[in-house]
Design a protein around this motif. Structure first.
Motif, PDB file in Angstrom:
ATOM      1  N   MET A   1     -21.462 -21.331  18.782  1.00 14.42           N
ATOM      2  CA  MET A   1     -20.133 -21.913  18.930  1.00 14.42           C
ATOM      3  C   MET A   1     -19.701 -21.855  20.384  1.00 14.42           C
ATOM      4  O   MET A   1     -19.777 -20.811  21.022  1.00 14.42           O
ATOM      5  N   SER A   2     -19.255 -22.982  20.915  1.00 14.21           N
ATOM      6  CA  SER A   2     -18.822 -23.050  22.309  1.00 14.21           C
ATOM      7  C   SER A   2     -17.493 -22.327  22.506  1.00 14.21           C
ATOM      8  O   SER A   2     -16.627 -22.332  21.630  1.00 14.21           O
ATOM      9  N   ASN A   3     -17.347 -21.722  23.671  1.00 10.52           N
ATOM     10  CA  ASN A   3     -16.132 -20.995  24.025  1.00 10.52           C
ATOM     11  C   ASN A   3     -15.428 -21.776  25.137  1.00 10.52           C
ATOM     12  O   ASN A   3     -15.965 -21.895  26.245  1.00 10.52           O
ATOM     13  N   ILE A   4     -14.269 -22.324  24.852  1.00 17.16           N
ATOM     14  CA  ILE A   4     -13.561 -23.181  25.810  1.00 17.16           C
ATOM     15  C   ILE A   4     -12.246 -22.517  26.200  1.00 17.16           C
ATOM     16  O   ILE A   4     -11.385 -22.270  25.353  1.00 17.16           O
ATOM     17  N   ALA A   5     -12.106 -22.211  27.497  1.00 11.88           N
ATOM     18  CA  ALA A   5     -10.901 -21.566  28.014  1.00 11.88           C
ATOM     19  C   ALA A   5      -9.911 -22.612  28.498  1.00 11.88           C
ATOM     20  O   ALA A   5     -10.294 -23.604  29.118  1.00 11.88           O
ATOM     21  N   ILE A   6      -8.640 -22.383  28.218  1.00 14.07           N
ATOM     22  CA  ILE A   6      -7.566 -23.266  28.678  1.00 14.07           C
ATOM     23  C   ILE A   6      -6.641 -22.405  29.525  1.00 14.07           C
ATOM     24  O   ILE A   6      -5.878 -21.585  29.004  1.00 14.07           O
ATOM     25  N   VAL A   7      -6.718 -22.556  30.837  1.00 16.95           N
ATOM     26  CA  VAL A   7      -5.896 -21.776  31.744  1.00 16.95           C
ATOM     27  C   VAL A   7      -4.790 -22.675  32.274  1.00 16.95           C
ATOM     28  O   VAL A   7      -5.058 -23.754  32.794  1.00 16.95           O
ATOM     29  N   TYR A   8      -3.542 -22.237  32.142  1.00 17.87           N
ATOM     30  CA  TYR A   8      -2.431 -23.134  32.451  1.00 17.87           C
ATOM     31  C   TYR A   8      -1.225 -22.363  32.985  1.00 17.87           C
ATOM     32  O   TYR A   8      -1.087 -21.147  32.776  1.00 17.87           O
ATOM     33  N   TYR A   9      -0.365 -23.099  33.671  1.00 15.61           N
ATOM     34  CA  TYR A   9       0.943 -22.577  34.086  1.00 15.61           C
ATOM     35  C   TYR A   9       2.013 -23.476  33.493  1.00 15.61           C
ATOM     36  O   TYR A   9       1.907 -24.705  33.555  1.00 15.61           O
ATOM     37  N   SER A  10       3.034 -22.867  32.901  1.00 12.59           N
ATOM     38  CA  SER A  10       4.137 -23.627  32.324  1.00 12.59           C
ATOM     39  C   SER A  10       5.444 -22.982  32.728  1.00 12.59           C
ATOM     40  O   SER A  10       5.616 -21.776  32.560  1.00 12.59           O
ATOM     41  N   ILE A  18       1.565 -28.533  25.310  1.00 17.48           N
ATOM     42  CA  ILE A  18       0.368 -29.361  25.423  1.00 17.48           C
ATOM     43  C   ILE A  18      -0.880 -28.479  25.385  1.00 17.48           C
ATOM     44  O   ILE A  18      -1.883 -28.812  24.743  1.00 17.48           O
ATOM     45  N   ALA A  19      -0.831 -27.321  26.072  1.00 22.37           N
ATOM     46  CA  ALA A  19      -1.975 -26.405  26.074  1.00 22.37           C
ATOM     47  C   ALA A  19      -2.320 -25.967  24.658  1.00 22.37           C
ATOM     48  O   ALA A  19      -3.498 -25.913  24.280  1.00 22.37           O
ATOM     49  N   HIS A  20      -1.313 -25.662  23.857  1.00 26.61           N
ATOM     50  CA  HIS A  20      -1.570 -25.249  22.474  1.00 26.61           C
ATOM     51  C   HIS A  20      -2.134 -26.398  21.647  1.00 26.61           C
ATOM     52  O   HIS A  20      -2.975 -26.174  20.764  1.00 26.61           O
ATOM     53  N   SER A  21      -1.692 -27.620  21.931  1.00 29.11           N
ATOM     54  CA  SER A  21      -2.240 -28.761  21.190  1.00 29.11           C
ATOM     55  C   SER A  21      -3.689 -29.009  21.579  1.00 29.11           C
ATOM     56  O   SER A  21      -4.518 -29.347  20.729  1.00 29.11           O
ATOM     57  N   VAL A  22      -4.028 -28.826  22.858  1.00 31.13           N
ATOM     58  CA  VAL A  22      -5.418 -28.955  23.296  1.00 31.13           C
ATOM     59  C   VAL A  22      -6.271 -27.891  22.594  1.00 31.13           C
ATOM     60  O   VAL A  22      -7.377 -28.174  22.120  1.00 31.13           O
ATOM     61  N   ALA A  23      -5.750 -26.667  22.536  1.00 28.38           N
ATOM     62  CA  ALA A  23      -6.479 -25.588  21.858  1.00 28.38           C
ATOM     63  C   ALA A  23      -6.707 -25.908  20.388  1.00 28.38           C
ATOM     64  O   ALA A  23      -7.784 -25.636  19.842  1.00 28.38           O
ATOM     65  N   GLN A  24      -5.710 -26.495  19.745  1.00 28.53           N
ATOM     66  CA  GLN A  24      -5.870 -26.865  18.341  1.00 28.53           C
ATOM     67  C   GLN A  24      -6.970 -27.903  18.175  1.00 28.53           C
ATOM     68  O   GLN A  24      -7.769 -27.836  17.235  1.00 28.53           O
ATOM     69  N   GLY A  25      -7.020 -28.870  19.094  1.00 34.09           N
ATOM     70  CA  GLY A  25      -8.084 -29.866  19.040  1.00 34.09           C
ATOM     71  C   GLY A  25      -9.458 -29.247  19.218  1.00 34.09           C
ATOM     72  O   GLY A  25     -10.412 -29.622  18.530  1.00 34.09           O
ATOM     73  N   VAL A  26      -9.563 -28.294  20.144  1.00 36.71           N
ATOM     74  CA  VAL A  26     -10.831 -27.591  20.355  1.00 36.71           C
ATOM     75  C   VAL A  26     -11.260 -26.857  19.078  1.00 36.71           C
ATOM     76  O   VAL A  26     -12.409 -26.953  18.640  1.00 36.71           O
ATOM     77  N   ASN A  27     -10.319 -26.147  18.473  1.00 36.83           N
ATOM     78  CA  ASN A  27     -10.635 -25.393  17.256  1.00 36.83           C
ATOM     79  C   ASN A  27     -10.951 -26.315  16.086  1.00 36.83           C
ATOM     80  O   ASN A  27     -11.843 -26.028  15.282  1.00 36.83           O
ATOM     81  N   ASP A  28     -10.224 -27.428  15.986  1.00 30.63           N
ATOM     82  CA  ASP A  28     -10.479 -28.388  14.911  1.00 30.63           C
ATOM     83  C   ASP A  28     -11.896 -28.952  15.006  1.00 30.63           C
ATOM     84  O   ASP A  28     -12.488 -29.324  13.984  1.00 30.63           O
ATOM     85  N   ALA A  29     -12.412 -29.031  16.229  1.00 27.65           N
ATOM     86  CA  ALA A  29     -13.757 -29.572  16.437  1.00 27.65           C
ATOM     87  C   ALA A  29     -14.847 -28.555  16.120  1.00 27.65           C
ATOM     88  O   ALA A  29     -16.030 -28.877  16.158  1.00 27.65           O
ATOM     89  N   ALA A  31     -15.219 -25.583  17.804  1.00 26.20           N
ATOM     90  CA  ALA A  31     -15.447 -24.679  18.933  1.00 26.20           C
ATOM     91  C   ALA A  31     -14.355 -23.611  18.926  1.00 26.20           C
ATOM     92  O   ALA A  31     -13.476 -23.602  18.055  1.00 26.20           O
ATOM     93  N   HIS A  32     -14.412 -22.714  19.897  1.00 25.75           N
ATOM     94  CA  HIS A  32     -13.413 -21.639  19.985  1.00 25.75           C
ATOM     95  C   HIS A  32     -12.604 -21.816  21.255  1.00 25.75           C
ATOM     96  O   HIS A  32     -13.158 -21.886  22.360  1.00 25.75           O
ATOM     97  N   ALA A  33     -11.279 -21.892  21.111  1.00 25.03           N
ATOM     98  CA  ALA A  33     -10.389 -22.041  22.265  1.00 25.03           C
ATOM     99  C   ALA A  33      -9.698 -20.720  22.569  1.00 25.03           C
ATOM    100  O   ALA A  33      -9.280 -19.999  21.655  1.00 25.03           O
ATOM    101  N   GLN A  34      -9.585 -20.394  23.837  1.00 26.22           N
ATOM    102  CA  GLN A  34      -8.796 -19.232  24.241  1.00 26.22           C
ATOM    103  C   GLN A  34      -7.767 -19.679  25.273  1.00 26.22           C
ATOM    104  O   GLN A  34      -8.114 -20.303  26.279  1.00 26.22           O
ATOM    105  N   LEU A  35      -6.507 -19.389  25.004  1.00 25.65           N
ATOM    106  CA  LEU A  35      -5.399 -19.777  25.873  1.00 25.65           C
ATOM    107  C   LEU A  35      -5.128 -18.664  26.879  1.00 25.65           C
ATOM    108  O   LEU A  35      -4.922 -17.506  26.506  1.00 25.65           O
ATOM    109  N   LEU A  36      -5.109 -19.021  28.166  1.00 25.94           N
ATOM    110  CA  LEU A  36      -4.898 -18.058  29.242  1.00 25.94           C
ATOM    111  C   LEU A  36      -3.757 -18.569  30.115  1.00 25.94           C
ATOM    112  O   LEU A  36      -3.894 -19.577  30.809  1.00 25.94           O
ATOM    113  N   SER A  37      -2.640 -17.881  30.075  1.00 27.97           N
ATOM    114  CA  SER A  37      -1.452 -18.333  30.788  1.00 27.97           C
ATOM    115  C   SER A  37      -1.298 -17.624  32.129  1.00 27.97           C
ATOM    116  O   SER A  37      -1.538 -16.409  32.229  1.00 27.97           O
ATOM    117  N   ILE A  38      -0.900 -18.374  33.138  1.00 28.65           N
ATOM    118  CA  ILE A  38      -0.589 -17.802  34.447  1.00 28.65           C
ATOM    119  C   ILE A  38       0.844 -17.281  34.397  1.00 28.65           C
ATOM    120  O   ILE A  38       1.787 -18.043  34.172  1.00 28.65           O
TER     121      ILE A  38
END
Length: 220
Positions: A1-10, A18-29, A31-38
């Motif tokens: 399973m691919s591990n996809i990091a989403i690093v963002y500033y809000s 938007i970051a959470h929606s991208v993560a949901q799309g990754v998980n729906d596919a 893969a595994h999404a991890q959200l990393l906030s600045i």
């Protein structure tokens, strides 16, 4: 399973949504999404520091960047984060990882385009192939769709689509629901690209659950 990091500033919440929606799309596919906030606590004397976050990025198969567009350019906290990745550039930690990005702007698409260009340049510096938005996903909602008093029209490649004018930059209330949908589509697109490059076949959680149920029924 691919591990996809989403690093963002809000700043105001829209980019985080938007970051959470991208993560949901990754998980729906599949893969595994991890959200990393600045966050503010990562800054010391004006410089960004978080070795643990950088280690998590180094272990990821892909990195998706996210930030709002401020005054025609990248938000300063994300720029500070990007500057802090110089050590990772020296050790080639991100080389050949798939990179992507998304931005929010309540002004014109040109503000956001500059931010996306910054992400692409950062990826190029690190030797990362760039995953642009899939026009097959965006084009159907681009035909004649207009919004706000300015009558902004959506076009393929304007991801996420420009939002209506608002009083606050990166305000969650100004986010168009279509941008949330676009975020999910983009997350699935990046996950699928990473899987293809790795020779994997991604399946959605629903398909995996159905197969598990069928296997259980066969054992009865």
């Amino acid at each position: 399973m691919s591990n996809i990091a989403i690093v963002y500033y809000s700043q105001g919440g829209a980019t985080a949504m938007i970051a959470h929606s991208v993560a949901q799309g990754v998980n729906d596919a599949g893969a595994h999404a991890q959200l990393l906030s600045i966050e503010p606590h990562q800054f010391i004397d004006g410089q960004w520091h978080d070795d643990a976050l950088l280690m998590r990025l180094a272990a990821a198969d892909a990195i998706i960047f996210g930030a709002p567009a401020f005054q025609g350019g990248i938000a300063a906290p994300f720029k500070a984060f990007a500057d802090a990745t110089t050590g990772r550039w020296r050790t080639h930690d991100w080389r050949n990882k798939v990179a992507g990005g998304f931005s929010f702007s309540y002004r014109s698409e040109d503000d956001k385009r500059d931010t996306l260009d910054f992400f692409a340049a950062l990826a190029a510096q690190h030797g990362m192939p760039w995953a642009d938005a899939d026009e097959a996903d965006i084009a159907p909602r681009a035909s004649g769709t207009q919004r706000g008093q300015r009558g902004i029209q959506r076009h393929p490649g304007h991801f996420p689509a420009v939002t209506a004018p608002g009083a606050d930059v990166d305000a969650a209330y100004a986010l168009d629901p279509a941008d949330v949908i676009a975020g999910k589509q983009y997350g699935r697109h990046v996950a699928a690209l990473v899987a293809r490059l790795a020779g994997e076949v991604l399946e959605s959680p629903a398909v995996l659950a159905r197969r598990a149920r069928e296997a259980a029924e066969r054992r009865l």
